[in-house]
Design an enzyme around this catalytic site. Sequence first.
Site, short mmCIF file in Angstrom:
data_model
loop_
_atom_site.label_atom_id
_atom_site.label_comp_id
_atom_site.label_asym_id
_atom_site.label_seq_id
_atom_site.Cartn_x
_atom_site.Cartn_y
_atom_site.Cartn_z
N ASP A 141 0.84 -1.20 0.00
CA ASP A 141 0.00 0.00 0.00
C ASP A 141 0.88 1.26 0.00
O ASP A 141 0.89 2.03 0.95
CB ASP A 141 -0.91 -0.01 1.23
CG ASP A 141 -2.01 1.06 1.15
OD1 ASP A 141 -2.15 1.67 0.08
OD2 ASP A 141 -2.70 1.28 2.15
N SER A 162 -4.59 7.84 -1.52
CA SER A 162 -5.67 6.87 -1.69
C SER A 162 -6.80 7.15 -0.71
O SER A 162 -7.99 7.16 -1.07
CB SER A 162 -5.14 5.45 -1.48
OG SER A 162 -6.19 4.50 -1.52
N LYS A 178 0.46 -2.35 9.98
CA LYS A 178 1.40 -1.59 9.17
C LYS A 178 2.20 -0.61 10.03
O LYS A 178 3.33 -0.25 9.69
CB LYS A 178 0.65 -0.83 8.07
CG LYS A 178 -0.04 -1.73 7.06
CD LYS A 178 -0.84 -0.93 6.07
CE LYS A 178 -1.59 -1.84 5.11
NZ LYS A 178 -2.44 -1.08 4.16
#
Length: 280
Positions: free
Chosen positions: A26, A32, A56
Amino acid sequence: IVWGGALGLAPADDMIIRVEYPLGVDPFYLPSILAKKVAVGSTHVVLDIPTGRGTKVKSVVEARDIAREFMDLASMLGLRMEAVVTYGDEPIGRAVGPALEAREALETLMGRGTPDLVNKAVGLAGVLLDMIGAGGRNAALEALRSGRALRKMREIIEEQGGDPNVRPEDLPVGDKRLTVRAEEDGYVMFIDNSLVARIGRLAGAPRDKGAGVMLYVKVGDRVRRGDPLFTVYAESGARLQAVEKLLEEALPVSVGRGAAARMLLERVLPKPKTITLLER
């Protein structure tokens, strides 16, 4: 909560996501996430940053840095944003996968949610309500307990052409299933977020809407030998077989008898081979 993934709000971002998600990467998360918020005309945004093992973001310090990057960019775009660092050492709720998560969301709105999921949902909603001067966490909790949140969700479902009277059990899930059980008495010591997510993807989620993982335990829970730890759902036998091979090498739920009784949690084996599943 309204999902905008099928509305074409940010077409370029949608194309990137279709490549990123199966790969588990990502790199463009800032644009995004904010692209869709700007596209729908949002004015106030709460950013949730799960932090902990298997997420993450590994530390609160890293989470703060990410939050400031988001808030700086949001300010340039005319958005008022607040960021919240949230607990991420284990999955929140029990479900992973589109249909399973939708079932769990409905059950939570109907008053049958797990305490951790209710706590997080009410907390995040409370921050947003506080930002607009509408009462904060107590107001969010009252909306849930009174049924107003459920009624609003059913209104949203009806507006989108769905059945406003849908029940959790009406949502179909994969008929190929594998339940993993505790091999000994003890306590749940650890749940590997990243491995749970990997199992969900290998089972077919999110492309296969009925695929995913349902967890039955939380860290600290006492279990007996034979108690179910989790069930994997798939829509194809080939995908479930791929999950079985992965589970022969690693389990996402670790059960032990406590630090005093068992200091060695497991022996570390060589890294398992990558499993590649090709479908026509």
